[in-house]
Design a protein around this motif. Structure first.
Motif, PDB file in Angstrom:
ATOM      1  N   ASP A   1      57.742  18.696   3.297  1.00 39.49           N
ATOM      2  CA  ASP A   1      56.577  19.033   2.317  1.00 39.49           C
ATOM      3  C   ASP A   1      57.084  20.298   1.605  1.00 39.49           C
ATOM      4  O   ASP A   1      56.893  20.340   0.399  1.00 39.49           O
TER       5      ASP A   1
ATOM      6  N   HIS B   1      50.911  13.722   0.602  1.00 39.23           N
ATOM      7  CA  HIS B   1      51.741  12.410   0.917  1.00 39.23           C
ATOM      8  C   HIS B   1      51.145  11.136   0.257  1.00 39.23           C
ATOM      9  O   HIS B   1      49.965  11.166   0.022  1.00 39.23           O
TER      10      HIS B   1
ATOM     11  N   ALA C   1      56.242  12.516  -0.994  1.00 42.96           N
ATOM     12  CA  ALA C   1      55.334  13.637  -1.088  1.00 42.96           C
ATOM     13  C   ALA C   1      55.524  14.420  -2.279  1.00 42.96           C
ATOM     14  O   ALA C   1      56.276  14.477  -3.121  1.00 42.96           O
TER      15      ALA C   1
ATOM     16  N   ASP D   1      57.827   6.732   2.209  1.00 43.40           N
ATOM     17  CA  ASP D   1      57.235   7.775   2.254  1.00 43.40           C
ATOM     18  C   ASP D   1      57.666   8.708   0.931  1.00 43.40           C
ATOM     19  O   ASP D   1      58.820   8.898   0.685  1.00 43.40           O
TER      20      ASP D   1
END
Length: 180
Positions: free
Chosen positions: A168, A63, A145, A143
């Protein structure tokens, strides 16, 4: 407590406490503003503390945050984790460098991760609690990932991956994230 630079990641530090042991167990300082300041980090810059509880084999990450990123101070307060940091800052002298550590409740070592680095971990024990001290409020819109199994990164997770989140699982490889 001492600050130990992480050579593979510019600006990253391990903060190693000095536990006081006796027949009851141990006591140690896990955060010291003067030691953090001596490493060039503003101890007053942290605005949020969080904790995650993770089961053995689970991977969380990799992350990071868009924009100006997010610096973190992480510590495994109970159990043990295999912790990974990847430098994805194009202007960094350690760009694409990666480092991994075992963080555990036994050692109480903290890891400072500079803004612009990706972070993830795998729980090595039945339960692992990881504490995070973060330098800015969370904004889910920022965010990002990176796939935990990206072939370019070739991270060798020590256990079979038992579970990852849907977010994820759908994370793109590093090359796609760098194009953003």
């Amino acid at each position: 407590m001492k600050a130990i630079p992480v050579p593979a990641i510019a600006g990253a530090y391990l903060f190693e406490p000095t536990p006081h042991l006796d027949e009851r167990g141990f006591f140690c300082r896990t955060f010291d503003a003067d030691v953090v300041r001596s490493a060039g980090i503003d101890p007053d810059g942290f605005v949020q503390d969080s904790v995650s509880r993770t089961r053995k084999g689970v991977v969380r990450g990799l992350h990071l945050r868009a924009g100006r990123g997010e610096a973190k101070l992480v510590r495994c307060s109970s159990g043990a984790v295999f912790d990974v940091v990847v430098d994805v800052r194009p202007d960094s002298p350690t760009f694409l460098g990666k480092a991994n550590f075992e963080l555990s409740g036994e050692t109480q070592v903290s890891l400072y991760i500079p803004a612009g680095c990706a972070h993830g971990f795998q729980a090595l024990t039945e339960i692992a609690d990881v504490s995070y001290r973060i330098d800015r409020a969370h904004d889910p819109a920022e965010d990002l990932a990176i796939a935990h199994d990206d072939a370019e990164l070739a991270i060798r997770w020590p256990l079979p991956v038992s579970l990852i989140s849907e977010r994820d699982r759908q994370a793109p490889p590093l090359a796609q994230v760098l194009k953003r």
